[in-house]
Design an enzyme around this catalytic site. Structure first.
Site, PDB file in Angstrom:
ATOM      1  N   LEU A 130       0.808  -1.230   0.000  1.00  0.00           N
ATOM      2  CA  LEU A 130       0.000   0.000   0.000  1.00  0.00           C
ATOM      3  C   LEU A 130       0.837   1.273   0.000  1.00  0.00           C
ATOM      4  O   LEU A 130       0.316   2.356  -0.270  1.00  0.00           O
ATOM      5  CB  LEU A 130      -0.965   0.001   1.204  1.00  0.00           C
ATOM      6  CG  LEU A 130      -1.940  -1.190   1.243  1.00  0.00           C
ATOM      7  CD1 LEU A 130      -2.837  -1.100   2.466  1.00  0.00           C
ATOM      8  CD2 LEU A 130      -2.774  -1.262  -0.029  1.00  0.00           C
ATOM      9  N   LYS A 180      -5.421  -8.904  -6.392  1.00  0.00           N
ATOM     10  CA  LYS A 180      -5.142  -7.537  -6.856  1.00  0.00           C
ATOM     11  C   LYS A 180      -6.003  -7.138  -8.058  1.00  0.00           C
ATOM     12  O   LYS A 180      -6.410  -5.982  -8.175  1.00  0.00           O
ATOM     13  CB  LYS A 180      -3.666  -7.407  -7.234  1.00  0.00           C
ATOM     14  CG  LYS A 180      -2.745  -7.270  -6.042  1.00  0.00           C
ATOM     15  CD  LYS A 180      -1.335  -6.950  -6.516  1.00  0.00           C
ATOM     16  CE  LYS A 180      -0.392  -6.881  -5.325  1.00  0.00           C
ATOM     17  NZ  LYS A 180       1.003  -6.659  -5.764  1.00  0.00           N
ATOM     18  N   CYS A 216      14.024  -3.729 -30.056  1.00  0.00           N
ATOM     19  CA  CYS A 216      13.261  -4.446 -29.034  1.00  0.00           C
ATOM     20  C   CYS A 216      14.128  -4.538 -27.777  1.00  0.00           C
ATOM     21  O   CYS A 216      15.272  -4.090 -27.774  1.00  0.00           O
ATOM     22  CB  CYS A 216      12.817  -5.822 -29.535  1.00  0.00           C
ATOM     23  SG  CYS A 216      14.065  -7.113 -29.485  1.00  0.00           S
ATOM     24  N   CYS A 275      12.028  -5.186  -6.182  1.00  0.00           N
ATOM     25  CA  CYS A 275      11.657  -4.191  -5.167  1.00  0.00           C
ATOM     26  C   CYS A 275      11.657  -4.788  -3.761  1.00  0.00           C
ATOM     27  O   CYS A 275      12.031  -4.135  -2.792  1.00  0.00           O
ATOM     28  CB  CYS A 275      10.270  -3.637  -5.444  1.00  0.00           C
ATOM     29  SG  CYS A 275      10.234  -2.487  -6.801  1.00  0.00           S
ATOM     30  N   CYS A 328      14.080  -9.711 -32.994  1.00  0.00           N
ATOM     31  CA  CYS A 328      13.400  -8.834 -33.940  1.00  0.00           C
ATOM     32  C   CYS A 328      13.969  -8.962 -35.349  1.00  0.00           C
ATOM     33  O   CYS A 328      13.387  -8.414 -36.286  1.00  0.00           O
ATOM     34  CB  CYS A 328      13.322  -7.399 -33.434  1.00  0.00           C
ATOM     35  SG  CYS A 328      14.849  -6.501 -33.299  1.00  0.00           S
TER      36      CYS A 328
HETATM   37 ZN   LIG Z   1      15.628  -6.786 -31.111  1.00  0.00          ZN
END
Ligand SMILES: [Zn+2]
Length: 365
Positions: free
Chosen positions: A178, A193, A282, A299, A359
């Site tokens: 929170l 959530k 990408c 985190c 990519c």
């Molecule tokens: Zn790429």
């Protein structure tokens, strides 16, 4: 032949004598009140095809807008188009009201009233307008993660009128969330959530459709989750999901809005290699493979200042809205870094890696 300028009282007298009074403002402006008896025809409609709106060039026409500028410009255009009796109200509707002349609120149905009131500040932006607002309404965004990044992003996308938000997250709300995950609340600790997010977003904007999916993104479900989506926002902030989303977005031609935070720093970019193969990088063009397990902290381990994901999540929402509207310059090819302690942003140019395994392995066409 020139435009005649009238005071509101003079315009009212002309109107009573048979002149056609036309309010050239947009619908959302007229919703606050317009001169009694005025016909609402927005400026663009009147200018683009005056004959369709005013078949008789000899008919006396009096134009009114908000303060008198737009009506004068339209009146001049009508005179140039051959209309012989065209006047404009000096001071517009604002002065009409100040002078105590009668005002009416046009009758709109309830949903239309909600729409023009709710989005009035966006509708008056020329880069958004009615067409842009309809694009947002028709859009579907996949938001991966209803946590620190997803919370502000989801709130603002819903507020802006993005029609459908598909939100995935398999966690339940905990008290430690929170401090930054503002979609959730004390009362909803222990609930999934995505359900908590759906409640919060419905309270803000009941017109938005939320598709809550209480699942983690996996290789097995990623294609289904991306189905029908216009933009993907990565708010999961973990490496496994990031690579999974990157590869799927390249494969399925979807723009990916990336964000990451740690302690006092964050970064954001747009990876648009799916739609712009060979022109936009990408994520794997930067980092071909994930770091070894155990090297990357999240985190929970490293800590994060609560406002930090708020800043980055809002930058992600901003990029998503721009992509949906097709306006501005996206962060494709740029990595924006933010340092909260020094309060500095700096930008890195990102290049396409011609050897990129993702990519360039799936060339278009
Ligand atoms: Zn790429």
């Amino acid at each position: 032949m020139s435009v005649e300028l009238l005071t509101p009282a003079q315009a009212r007298a002309r109107q009573r004598a048979g002149a056609l009074l036309i309010d050239v403002r947009e619908e959302y402006e007229r919703a606050d009140g317009q001169a009694e008896g005025a016909l609402g025809i927005a400026r663009a409609a009147l200018e683009s095809n005056p004959a369709a709106q005013l078949p008789d060039p000899a008919r006396e026409v009096v134009l009114i807008c908000q303060v008198g500028g737009r009506s004068l410009a339209v009146a001049q255009a009508l005179v140039e188009a051959g209309y012989r009796h065209v006047a404009s109200v000096e001071g517009g509707t604002a002065r009409w009201i100040d002078d105590g002349l009668p005002v009416l609120r046009p009758t709109l149905d309830a949903s239309r009233t909600d729409y023009v009131e709710r989005y009035s500040r966006q509708l008056r932006l020329p880069q958004v307008g009615e067409a842009g607002q309809q694009r947002l309404r028709a859009a579907r965004v996949l938001l991966v993660g209803a946590g620190g990044l997803g919370s502000p992003a989801a709130y603002y996308l819903a507020a802006a009128g993005v029609g459908t938000l598909r939100i995935t997250d398999d966690d339940v709300v905990e008290r430690s969330n929170l401090q930054r995950q503002i979609l959730h609340s004390e009362a909803r600790i222990g609930t999934p959530k995505v359900n908590s997010a759906a409640l919060a977003l419905a309270a803000l904007n009941p017109g938005v459709v939320v598709e809550p999916i209480a699942r983690r993104v996996t290789a097995d479900n990623v294609d289904a989750l991306l189905d029908g989506v216009d933009v993907v926002i990565d708010g999961a902030d973990n490496f496994a999901t990031r690579y999974l989303l990157n590869d799927a977005c390249v494969r399925l031609d979807k723009p990916l809005v990336y964000g990451a935070v740690q302690q006092f720093e964050g970064q954001v970019s747009v990876f648009d290699a799916g739609r712009r193969r060979g022109q936009a990088p990408c994520y794997r063009c930067l980092f071909p493979s994930p770091p070894p397990a155990g090297l990357a902290q999240n985190c929970a381990e490293a800590g994060v200042l609560g406002v930090l994901p708020g800043v980055i999540g809002l930058l992600q929402a901003t990029e998503a809205i721009k992509l949906l509207l097709g306006i501005g310059e996206s962060l494709a090819g740029r990595l924006l870094n933010f340092d909260a302690l020094s309060m500095r942003f700096h930008e890195l140019r990102l290049a396409v890696d011609p050897e990129c395994p993702i990519c360039n392995a799936h060339p278009k066409g």
